[in-house]
Write a protein that holds these residues in place. Sequence first.
Motif, short mmCIF file in Angstrom:
data_model
loop_
_atom_site.label_atom_id
_atom_site.label_comp_id
_atom_site.label_asym_id
_atom_site.label_seq_id
_atom_site.Cartn_x
_atom_site.Cartn_y
_atom_site.Cartn_z
N GLN A 19 0.82 -1.20 0.00
CA GLN A 19 0.00 0.00 0.00
C GLN A 19 0.86 1.26 0.00
OE1 GLN A 19 -3.24 -0.75 -0.38
NE2 GLN A 19 -2.53 -2.87 -0.26
N GLN A 20 2.19 1.11 0.08
CA GLN A 20 3.08 2.26 0.16
C GLN A 20 2.93 3.15 -1.07
OE1 GLN A 20 7.12 1.20 0.88
NE2 GLN A 20 7.89 3.29 0.82
N LEU A 21 2.86 4.45 -0.83
CA LEU A 21 2.73 5.40 -1.92
C LEU A 21 4.11 5.87 -2.38
CD1 LEU A 21 -0.26 7.57 -0.62
CD2 LEU A 21 -0.31 5.68 -2.28
N THR A 23 6.73 8.73 -4.09
CA THR A 23 7.02 10.15 -4.29
C THR A 23 7.31 10.35 -5.77
OG1 THR A 23 7.92 10.40 -2.06
CG2 THR A 23 8.61 12.03 -3.72
N THR A 38 3.53 16.58 -10.50
CA THR A 38 2.93 15.42 -9.84
C THR A 38 2.65 14.36 -10.89
OG1 THR A 38 0.62 16.11 -10.17
CG2 THR A 38 1.78 16.99 -8.22
N ASP A 109 -6.08 11.99 -13.88
CA ASP A 109 -4.96 11.27 -13.27
C ASP A 109 -3.66 11.41 -14.03
OD1 ASP A 109 -6.43 10.12 -11.10
OD2 ASP A 109 -7.36 8.77 -12.53
N ARG A 318 -3.22 1.98 -7.49
CA ARG A 318 -2.67 3.32 -7.58
C ARG A 318 -1.62 3.51 -6.50
NH1 ARG A 318 -3.65 8.21 -9.96
NH2 ARG A 318 -2.97 10.02 -8.76
N TRP A 320 0.24 6.53 -6.39
CA TRP A 320 0.50 7.96 -6.25
C TRP A 320 -0.43 8.55 -5.20
CZ3 TRP A 320 4.86 8.38 -8.41
CH2 TRP A 320 5.16 7.83 -9.65
N PRO A 321 0.03 9.51 -4.41
CA PRO A 321 -0.86 10.14 -3.43
C PRO A 321 -1.96 10.95 -4.10
CG PRO A 321 1.36 11.14 -3.40
CD PRO A 321 1.40 10.00 -4.35
#
Length: 321
Positions: A19-21, A23, A38, A109, A318, A320-321
């Motif tokens: 689940q880690q987003l 950078t 972004t 997105d 997904r 990305w934050p």
Amino acid sequence: MIGTLLGMAGFGALVSAQQQLLTFPLKGDVRDQDQHLTAATARTNSVFDHSMLNSNTLYAVYGCDDQVVAFTGTTAVFGPGLPIFNIGCNAGYKVVNVDNPPPISLAPDMTYAGWGAPNHLFYDGHPGIDYVAAMDTQVYAAVNGTVHYPTRIVGLGYPAAAYHVMELVPDHNSGAPPPFVIYYLHLDTYVGQQKMPVDDPDPLPGCSGVVMLPLDEGTHVQAGCLVALSGKAAPPIFHFQPHLHLEVQRVVPSFLVSARFRARSADVCIDGVVSSSYDCVPVDPYGWTGAPTHCDPVTGMATSGDPYFCLTGVAGQRMWP
């Protein structure tokens, strides 16, 4: 080398870590500028192709089935296709069968640019995202992790050195494999070169304002810190323009990967860090935002939704934050 067995406790940690987003790896698309890019605003030349098949209807990274499917479900099948880089079938296709279709939109997105032809979806079998980045644009760590320079990665017919590949292995629990690995391709800074100081135009807290590049093998980096410069390194038969290829590969026990379309045999980890008893499956960091996925029980192919999940058995998400 990471152990070849993964207990249930380790697997639970793996699922949680996935689940880690990330950078975003670019601040600007030209050198020495912080444009506050972004994942949604950076211009992209090509998408992750969710229809990753070859002409024999088998799963193949960089395979060619004359179809490109983006994470939104946007599907381009009309040709004969627009070649790029003189690599034949790896091409962009049109979503509608007219001479001059409108530009493809993958908003909100993604800002799609399409290698200067935004009315074509690029490109067939592509396992990563190509971001617009001029030569020697600063590139940043997508996660906290360790730098590695692999000799091989999934999908490349040439040794990884020909593409100046840098791998970032995320921090993870000891005794378990990393949940994923991240590849940066075509870099202008690469292991073995003479080091040079490179400025970070707007360093994050904890990051150095000047970094000696290239980084050494085994260097630990913080997410958002400067790690490389973009470039156009590739084998001589290809003619790449400068850009940043970002590729995420999930690391999963082989029993989670479908053998039906040969994804299991195609995605054995070969980076020299992750044990070959695991599979390293390229995944789309934009996930899947199209229709719900249903795989035909007879053919195994997608009748709706994400064809990549039906091919591999591995769902994207997904990042990305």
